[in-house]
Design a protein around this motif. Structure first.
Motif, PDB file in Angstrom:
ATOM      1  N   GLY A  15      10.414  40.968  15.413  1.00  0.00           N
ATOM      2  CA  GLY A  15      10.830  41.119  17.008  1.00  0.00           C
ATOM      3  C   GLY A  15      11.438  38.829  16.255  1.00  0.00           C
ATOM      4  O   GLY A  15      12.369  38.904  17.697  1.00  0.00           O
ATOM      5  N   LEU A  16      10.449  38.025  16.137  1.00  0.00           N
ATOM      6  CA  LEU A  16      11.163  37.399  15.702  1.00  0.00           C
ATOM      7  C   LEU A  16      12.612  36.858  14.964  1.00  0.00           C
ATOM      8  O   LEU A  16      12.746  35.623  16.024  1.00  0.00           O
ATOM      9  CB  LEU A  16       9.523  35.942  14.325  1.00  0.00           C
ATOM     10  N   ALA A  17      12.796  37.141  13.953  1.00  0.00           N
ATOM     11  CA  ALA A  17      14.342  37.199  13.797  1.00  0.00           C
ATOM     12  C   ALA A  17      15.008  37.679  14.914  1.00  0.00           C
ATOM     13  O   ALA A  17      16.560  36.626  14.188  1.00  0.00           O
ATOM     14  CB  ALA A  17      13.883  38.273  12.430  1.00  0.00           C
ATOM     15  N   PHE A  18      15.480  38.889  14.834  1.00  0.00           N
ATOM     16  CA  PHE A  18      15.867  38.799  16.483  1.00  0.00           C
ATOM     17  C   PHE A  18      16.235  38.003  17.066  1.00  0.00           C
ATOM     18  O   PHE A  18      17.131  37.206  17.869  1.00  0.00           O
ATOM     19  CB  PHE A  18      15.547  40.388  17.179  1.00  0.00           C
ATOM     20  N   ALA A  19      14.836  37.068  17.902  1.00  0.00           N
ATOM     21  CA  ALA A  19      14.978  36.321  19.022  1.00  0.00           C
ATOM     22  C   ALA A  19      15.313  34.771  18.151  1.00  0.00           C
ATOM     23  O   ALA A  19      15.708  34.660  18.980  1.00  0.00           O
ATOM     24  CB  ALA A  19      13.308  36.044  18.467  1.00  0.00           C
ATOM     25  N   ALA A  20      14.997  34.548  17.266  1.00  0.00           N
ATOM     26  CA  ALA A  20      15.468  33.504  16.346  1.00  0.00           C
ATOM     27  C   ALA A  20      17.377  33.644  16.312  1.00  0.00           C
ATOM     28  O   ALA A  20      17.862  32.429  16.400  1.00  0.00           O
ATOM     29  CB  ALA A  20      15.034  32.584  14.912  1.00  0.00           C
ATOM     30  N   ARG A  21      17.143  34.345  15.801  1.00  0.00           N
ATOM     31  CA  ARG A  21      19.159  34.790  15.906  1.00  0.00           C
ATOM     32  C   ARG A  21      20.309  34.390  16.969  1.00  0.00           C
ATOM     33  O   ARG A  21      20.516  33.349  17.062  1.00  0.00           O
ATOM     34  CB  ARG A  21      19.506  36.023  15.127  1.00  0.00           C
ATOM     35  N   ARG A  22      19.254  34.873  18.451  1.00  0.00           N
ATOM     36  CA  ARG A  22      20.079  34.455  19.786  1.00  0.00           C
ATOM     37  C   ARG A  22      19.146  32.707  20.059  1.00  0.00           C
ATOM     38  O   ARG A  22      20.401  32.658  20.948  1.00  0.00           O
ATOM     39  CB  ARG A  22      19.426  35.521  20.562  1.00  0.00           C
ATOM     40  N   ALA A  23      18.447  32.098  19.700  1.00  0.00           N
ATOM     41  CA  ALA A  23      18.018  30.776  20.062  1.00  0.00           C
ATOM     42  C   ALA A  23      19.000  30.251  19.243  1.00  0.00           C
ATOM     43  O   ALA A  23      19.149  28.677  19.979  1.00  0.00           O
ATOM     44  CB  ALA A  23      16.631  30.700  19.784  1.00  0.00           C
ATOM     45  N   ALA A  24      19.480  30.217  17.905  1.00  0.00           N
ATOM     46  CA  ALA A  24      20.226  29.377  16.785  1.00  0.00           C
ATOM     47  C   ALA A  24      21.516  29.430  17.642  1.00  0.00           C
ATOM     48  O   ALA A  24      21.709  28.634  17.425  1.00  0.00           O
ATOM     49  CB  ALA A  24      20.158  30.442  16.273  1.00  0.00           C
ATOM     50  N   TRP A  25      21.386  30.696  18.255  1.00  0.00           N
ATOM     51  CA  TRP A  25      23.417  30.784  19.161  1.00  0.00           C
ATOM     52  C   TRP A  25      23.046  30.528  20.061  1.00  0.00           C
ATOM     53  O   TRP A  25      24.613  29.115  20.429  1.00  0.00           O
ATOM     54  CB  TRP A  25      23.789  32.676  19.127  1.00  0.00           C
ATOM     55  N   LEU A  26      22.199  29.895  20.755  1.00  0.00           N
ATOM     56  CA  LEU A  26      22.122  29.578  21.664  1.00  0.00           C
ATOM     57  C   LEU A  26      22.368  27.832  22.199  1.00  0.00           C
ATOM     58  O   LEU A  26      23.040  27.365  22.522  1.00  0.00           O
ATOM     59  CB  LEU A  26      21.386  29.568  22.435  1.00  0.00           C
ATOM     60  N   ALA A  27      21.254  27.242  20.888  1.00  0.00           N
ATOM     61  CA  ALA A  27      20.974  25.737  20.176  1.00  0.00           C
ATOM     62  C   ALA A  27      22.663  25.631  20.053  1.00  0.00           C
ATOM     63  O   ALA A  27      23.441  24.606  20.031  1.00  0.00           O
ATOM     64  CB  ALA A  27      20.456  26.297  19.443  1.00  0.00           C
ATOM     65  N   ARG A 320      28.319  29.763  33.688  1.00  0.00           N
ATOM     66  CA  ARG A 320      27.614  30.309  32.898  1.00  0.00           C
ATOM     67  C   ARG A 320      28.187  32.062  31.720  1.00  0.00           C
ATOM     68  O   ARG A 320      28.177  31.785  30.739  1.00  0.00           O
ATOM     69  CB  ARG A 320      26.210  30.346  33.534  1.00  0.00           C
ATOM     70  N   ASP A 321      28.640  32.717  33.201  1.00  0.00           N
ATOM     71  CA  ASP A 321      29.096  33.494  32.345  1.00  0.00           C
ATOM     72  C   ASP A 321      30.824  33.545  31.585  1.00  0.00           C
ATOM     73  O   ASP A 321      30.913  34.896  30.226  1.00  0.00           O
ATOM     74  CB  ASP A 321      29.512  35.112  33.379  1.00  0.00           C
ATOM     75  N   HIS A 322      31.578  32.179  32.429  1.00  0.00           N
ATOM     76  CA  HIS A 322      32.892  32.326  32.276  1.00  0.00           C
ATOM     77  C   HIS A 322      32.328  31.003  30.172  1.00  0.00           C
ATOM     78  O   HIS A 322      32.631  32.077  29.356  1.00  0.00           O
ATOM     79  CB  HIS A 322      33.109  31.504  32.026  1.00  0.00           C
ATOM     80  N   LEU A 323      31.419  30.544  29.885  1.00  0.00           N
ATOM     81  CA  LEU A 323      30.736  29.648  29.201  1.00  0.00           C
ATOM     82  C   LEU A 323      30.322  30.832  27.705  1.00  0.00           C
ATOM     83  O   LEU A 323      31.327  30.967  26.873  1.00  0.00           O
ATOM     84  CB  LEU A 323      29.476  29.294  29.028  1.00  0.00           C
ATOM     85  N   PHE A 324      30.075  31.883  28.485  1.00  0.00           N
ATOM     86  CA  PHE A 324      28.982  33.243  27.068  1.00  0.00           C
ATOM     87  C   PHE A 324      30.183  33.626  26.895  1.00  0.00           C
ATOM     88  O   PHE A 324      30.826  34.149  25.331  1.00  0.00           O
ATOM     89  CB  PHE A 324      27.606  33.648  27.828  1.00  0.00           C
ATOM     90  N   GLU A 325      31.307  34.390  27.733  1.00  0.00           N
ATOM     91  CA  GLU A 325      32.043  35.015  27.799  1.00  0.00           C
ATOM     92  C   GLU A 325      33.576  34.442  26.676  1.00  0.00           C
ATOM     93  O   GLU A 325      33.861  35.098  25.832  1.00  0.00           O
ATOM     94  CB  GLU A 325      33.541  35.138  28.907  1.00  0.00           C
ATOM     95  N   PRO A 328      32.235  32.821  21.602  1.00  0.00           N
ATOM     96  CA  PRO A 328      33.057  33.074  19.791  1.00  0.00           C
ATOM     97  C   PRO A 328      34.059  32.228  19.666  1.00  0.00           C
ATOM     98  O   PRO A 328      34.521  32.094  18.767  1.00  0.00           O
ATOM     99  CB  PRO A 328      33.189  34.175  20.573  1.00  0.00           C
ATOM    100  N   TYR A 329      35.055  31.899  20.916  1.00  0.00           N
ATOM    101  CA  TYR A 329      35.976  31.304  20.343  1.00  0.00           C
ATOM    102  C   TYR A 329      36.044  30.292  20.407  1.00  0.00           C
ATOM    103  O   TYR A 329      36.120  29.135  19.312  1.00  0.00           O
ATOM    104  CB  TYR A 329      37.599  31.322  21.449  1.00  0.00           C
TER     105      TYR A 329
END
Length: 699
Positions: A15-27, A320-325, A328-329
């Protein structure tokens, strides 16, 4: 014991590994935003703000019932963290308790009490969401456009946290390994219900409850990180990074790459405003990711409430949606294959429609109400700056405004020689600056463009001048040396024109106040827009002055006995309209109301007043733009004023006075409010302080 330890650790690591991956991406994504060096104020000040708004839930408590429910839910997350300490301890040691405080009955009581309070809060949230369902109330619902399904999922997950907690704790009590002998009233009660089942049932039930409680928390963590409820983690960061004291009043100067733009010699790579999502600062990106979709901003927005396409909430969600969209680029440092315009029509696949962008009055109601301190107005103006200065795409009426400001120095396009027309036939001499400021002159009276050129606003400046004369206040006006402060240019996005006008005015004022210490550089004005620009934006250009609104100064004079009301004003019941740039932007609420009370008038407040006052529709340079979508905002405000049965609508802003008067004229043509007038606070006060036997000067 070993099996549950292994299972507990396995689901935790996963659970923490899955969450940490997303947190690192957001940061990483948020850090990719442009630099913003203005967020490095004294940490003690930021800590105070953090405590008040995060732990004290100050903004949320303005909405009493949902605010209280959110307060309990927030503190539920904080206090029930101790239960998870106990839960993880129980994986390793059946008899685990938190060192020193682990058997303290008060802690057990607090844990159970807050859990029950959270359950009650969940019921409150459910009722609110059912009553405010967009399916029934449509645009009138503050949840219109929000992801309501995700909100229900979060409520369900919080419920799962609570019931699994009581299952685990109740079974622990039945087994005899619960840390608390008293205090934890619900958990002990559940334990008494389970105890007759015997240890053969309660022991495995305790393990199941423990693993479920941990598992629900880990699932909840991942759901939060992948949903709009990111605010649970990001809100404390966003609140701490907010503009101080708040994001209202002065607009931020334009920067590129974290450095101020030199408008006299801009760099080749300087970015003017925000033309694409990666042009926003990291704070802007943090704002977008932090939005809770609660709709408090939307419910207070004058544009949205009158049928316009602008919703501050939906604007932030679209960004926000445009930022997330595009993330990757952005993270790979690549150009998107098909770049959507940040501002553009649906046909152009624009992220923000031009009608959305130009509907904003910059009234600040969204910023005032946002519980997580999103800075909507800054983002709107930044996008306007790009549209005006780079794309030359703006409403046609603004072209006339810009030309008038550039060639005539005022939005009305009047000759500067007419700036003294209001001083005629006053019955006393208005002192005009003659090149040197006398030692006994305390204030420069800044008349402003509206006071000089608009017939209704002239009545206000004449009344104020007469009151200052009666009170013996030493002041001077600049006459033809005045020019527009640049407020309408800046808020419509023409920062270059603002800089030109503002630098000219700063040079004039600095020359007027030459030799005077900062504490003696005093200005009084009847225009809240001038008040805000002179006092709070000119320091960006080395113009430092103490600026008062005329209602503030007049109220001081009444309190000091220099102005004494001698008869009740003949105005009938009065209602007061709070100008946005006096109230929300500069927090001046009481002086105008105290003056109304001093005149003997009976004040009847509109439903939306003070920090929730509805805009008149003139701000953000909307004064000079046609309003072609939905109901006119000034009509909405006039209708609200007429609903109080007042005979006089009082305000303290020339723009508000124009808008309210225009709306009233239309309603009177429809046979409504025919006995109602619009007046400035100063006019009421002047009528009240004049001697009974004195012939009134016509104002």
């Amino acid at each position: 014991m070993l099996v549950r330890l292994i299972l507990g650790l396995l689901i935790t690591v996963a659970g923490l590994a899955f969450a940490a991956r997303r947190a690192a991406w957001l940061a990483k994504l948020i850090r990719s935003g442009q630099p913003d060096e203005k967020r490095s104020d004294v940490m003690a000040v930021r800590a105070k703000t953090h405590l008040a708004e995060v732990f004290g839930q100050r903004k949320l408590l303005k909405w009493s019932v949902p605010g209280l429910a959110h307060l309990f839910t927030f503190w539920g997350f904080v206090i029930l963290g101790s239960v998870y300490v106990e839960a993880y301890g129980a994986l390793f040691d059946h008899d685990f308790h938190i060192p020193l405080i682990g058997h303290w009955a008060v802690l057990g009581f607090l844990q159970d009490f807050i859990a029950v309070a959270v359950l009650v809060s969940l019921a409150v949230f459910a009722v609110i969401r059912i009553r405010q369902a967009p399916e029934r109330k449509e645009r009138a619902s503050r949840f219109f456009g929000s992801h309501t399904g995700g909100a229900w999922l979060i409520l369900f997950m919080i419920f799962n946290v609570i019931w699994t907690m009581f299952l685990f704790r109740g079974a622990s009590a039945a087994v005899g390994v619960f840390p608390y002998e008293s205090g934890a009233w619900v958990s002990l009660g559940v334990g008494e219900l389970l105890e007759p089942l015997g240890t053969s049932v309660t022991e495995p039930l305790e393990t199941v409850g423990l693993l479920l409680h941990i598992g629900v928390m880990l699932a909840f963590l991942s759901i939060v990180l992948y949903s709009k409820h990111l605010h649970i983690f990001l809100a404390p960061v966003n609140v701490t990074a907010k503009r101080l004291p708040d994001a209202l009043g002065p607009l931020l100067p334009m920067e590129s790459g974290g450095k101020p733009i030199d408008f006299e010699d801009p760099g080749e790579d300087d970015t003017f405003g925000r033309g694409k999502i990666e042009d926003f600062t990291w704070k802007g990106m943090l704002d977008f990711a932090t939005c809770t979709e609660c709709g408090r901003c939307q419910s207070q927005c004058p544009a949205w409430n009158t049928g316009k396409p602008l919703s501050p909430k939906l604007l932030i969600m679209d960004l926000r949606d445009h930022l997330f969209e595009k993330a990757p680029y952005i993270l790979d440092g690549k150009e998107a294959p098909e770049e959507r315009p940040l501002v553009g029509t649906k046909e152009d696949f624009g992220v923000i429609d031009p009608d959305v962008l130009w509907s904003c009055t910059t009234c600040g109601a969204c910023v005032e109400q946002c519980p997580v301190d999103i800075e909507h107005v800054d983002h709107v103006v930044d996008m306007r700056r790009y549209q005006v200065m780079i794309e030359s795409a703006f409403p046609s009426e603004l072209g006339v405004l810009f030309k008038n400001l550039e060639t005539k120095g005022n939005p009305w396009g009047q000759n500067n020689s007419d700036r003294l027309a209001w001083t005629k036939d006053l019955g006393f001499e208005v002192p005009i600056f003659d090149g040197e400021l006398a030692d006994d002159v305390e204030y420069v009276y800044w008349v402003g463009c509206a006071g000089a050129f608009d017939d209704n606003a002239r009545k206000t400046v004449r009344a104020t001048a007469e009151l200052l004369h009666l009170a013996g206040v030493k002041y001077t006006i600049l006459g033809t040396d005045e020019s527009c402060t640049g407020d309408p240019a800046r808020r419509s996005g023409n920062e270059f024109l603002f800089q030109m006008l503002a630098q000219q005015t700063v040079e004039t004022l600095n020359a007027v106040f030459e030799g005077r210490e900062p504490g003696t550089r005093k200005i009084v004005t009847t225009c809240p827009h001038c008040l805000n620009t002179l006092g709070r934006e000119y320091p960006q250009l080395d113009g430092h002055y103490e600026v008062l609104h005329h209602t503030q100064l007049l109220n001081r004079l009444v309190r000091a006995g220099k102005l004494t009301p001698v008869k009740p004003v003949d105005a009938g019941p009065v209602t007061y309209h709070d100008p946005c740039y006096l109230g929300r932007h500069n927090k001046v609420y009481e002086p105008p109301r105290e003056l109304v009370g001093a005149t003997g008038a009976t004040l009847s407040e509109m439903p939306r007043h003070a920090d929730r006052s509805l805009c008149c529709g003139a701000g953000g340079a909307r004064m000079w733009m046609e309003e072609q979508i939905g109901k006119r905002i000034n009509l909405e405000r006039v209708d609200e004023a007429l609903g109080t049965d007042a005979e006089t609508i009082v305000t303290g802003c020339p723009f508000c006075r124009v808008m309210l008067n225009d709306g009233l004229v239309q309603r009177q043509s429809e046979k409504r409010g025919e006995n109602v007038t619009v007046r400035d606070v100063s006019q009421l006060l002047l009528e009240s302080v004049r001697e009974r036997d004195r012939t009134a000067t016509e104002i």
